[in-house]
Design an enzyme around this catalytic site. Sequence first.
Site, PDB file in Angstrom:
ATOM      1  N   HIS A   1     -13.028   3.170   0.000  1.00 49.42           N
ATOM      2  CA  HIS A   1     -13.041   2.064   0.975  1.00 49.42           C
ATOM      3  C   HIS A   1     -13.662   0.810   0.346  1.00 49.42           C
ATOM      4  O   HIS A   1     -14.195  -0.042   1.052  1.00 49.42           O
ATOM      5  CB  HIS A   1     -13.894   2.397   2.230  1.00 49.42           C
TER       6      HIS A   1
ATOM      7  N   GLU B   1      -8.701  -5.356   4.980  1.00 52.90           N
ATOM      8  CA  GLU B   1      -8.475  -5.013   3.573  1.00 52.90           C
ATOM      9  C   GLU B   1      -7.290  -5.780   2.986  1.00 52.90           C
ATOM     10  O   GLU B   1      -7.328  -6.191   1.829  1.00 52.90           O
ATOM     11  CB  GLU B   1      -8.249  -3.498   3.450  1.00 52.90           C
TER      12      GLU B   1
ATOM     13  N   ARG C   1     -12.485  15.503   8.207  1.00 59.62           N
ATOM     14  CA  ARG C   1     -13.240  15.892   7.000  1.00 59.62           C
ATOM     15  C   ARG C   1     -14.671  16.273   7.364  1.00 59.62           C
ATOM     16  O   ARG C   1     -15.294  15.620   8.200  1.00 59.62           O
ATOM     17  CB  ARG C   1     -13.281  14.741   5.995  1.00 59.62           C
TER      18      ARG C   1
ATOM     19  N   ARG D   1      -2.544  -2.196  -3.412  1.00 60.08           N
ATOM     20  CA  ARG D   1      -3.753  -1.406  -3.191  1.00 60.08           C
ATOM     21  C   ARG D   1      -3.667  -0.155  -4.068  1.00 60.08           C
ATOM     22  O   ARG D   1      -2.672   0.564  -4.027  1.00 60.08           O
ATOM     23  CB  ARG D   1      -3.838  -1.004  -1.729  1.00 60.08           C
TER      24      ARG D   1
ATOM     25  N   ASN E   1       0.876  -1.170   0.000  1.00 59.82           N
ATOM     26  CA  ASN E   1       0.000   0.000   0.000  1.00 59.82           C
ATOM     27  C   ASN E   1       0.915   1.222   0.000  1.00 59.82           C
ATOM     28  O   ASN E   1       1.445   1.615   1.035  1.00 59.82           O
ATOM     29  CB  ASN E   1      -0.885  -0.047   1.258  1.00 59.82           C
TER      30      ASN E   1
END
Length: 397
Positions: free
Chosen positions: A180, A383, A239, A91, A7
């Site tokens: 996601h 993940e 956020r 990823r 990743n």
Amino acid sequence: MKILIINAGSSSLKYQLIDMNGEKVIAKGLVERIGIEGSKLTHRYGQDGKYELTVPMKDHTAAMGHVLDALQHKEHGVIQSIDEIGAVGHRVLHGGEKITQSTLIDDYVMSVIEEYIPLGPLHNPANLMGIRACKAVMPNTPMVAVFDTAFHQTMPPKAYLYGIPLKYYQELGIRRYGFHGTSHRYIAGEITKRLGTPHSKVVICHLGNGSSLSACVDGKCQDTSMGLTPLEGVLMGTRSGSLDPAVVQFISEREGMTATQVVNMLNKQSGLLALSQRSSDMRDVYVGAEEGDEKCKVTLDVWAYGVKKYIGAYAAAMGGLDAIVFTAGIGENDYRSRASVCEGLEFLGVKLDPDKNKALRGAEGVISAPDSKVQVWVIPTNEELAIARDTLALAGK
Ligand code: ADP
């Protein structure tokens, strides 16, 4: 087969080596500050083995070299030779509309990742660097790309189109993509197994630092809360989530900020952090609320109210609700957040078992009462394992 999961971020690279025989993580680590002074590798192996290396790493290829050295290190390593790595799973953030599932990496896939750089300006270039770095040091090992956007590509136009002139979709690709996706897909697969039927209407709540919800019908994504970028949707750590786009213009004019500066503020200085004026970390906001800090209490209310509204909206969008699944940092660990999201959803058939909910932390289980029409689950996301499974399926010999 042993599979290496990569990743890659703009100045970082996370990795896991997974033995697919038993799906066990045999080593994992992180390289930070690639191309910046103070590059550092932290490598973990075995029960609690840890090895740190601080040496200059000018780019991702150098970082990959050190990762492979650590994996083969005579004291801290877990393999004898890189030939033991059967495949690499990467990823990747954005595959736009062109990539709808995990895929073996070839020139076309590389060109698609490049093409979508404008929609993933921080991540796609880093993901490409990670892939190129791996190719440089292990040219004959098959590589698979697993995209964050892919799972959401089953959304129908009614869910992904924004109500703006169509040319912006046609010419610039502006639409809801969702993120996601690897987590949502993993959870959709797991909950389908648990429910024991391929036919289900499920809301998946991935609630972490970044949060997104998805509405999944029969295991496929029908809608999701993040949009063109991961800024849309519910309130997150830093956020803002969704707001009236006119806010951008208003702040820009009043404060003399450019649109880019305002959007940066919405990404990095908003959310839990901005409302609580304390922290982007949910645990700290709870501490504040317990101390009687009114700002923290309101922050928790705004957060839970927002998540609850998405669940209601998605139940309506799907025409029913069989299960809600909580996952990621907050969803897996925090019973108070789960309770406040579910409170008031009794009319939809949601009835939590408060004791089961309170007892469950970082593990899988049902937290609804036996007579709840809607099953409520906590399922830890994974993940890396989802990427490893795809990589095995596509590259396994
Ligand atoms: P990321 O999006 O960075 O992967 P995570 O999924 O790790 O984030 O989630 C991080 C969030 O989970 C933080 O807001 C953190 O406060 C929250 N979290 C983790 N453990 C707990 C806990 N026990 N109680 C409340 N919140 C928690």
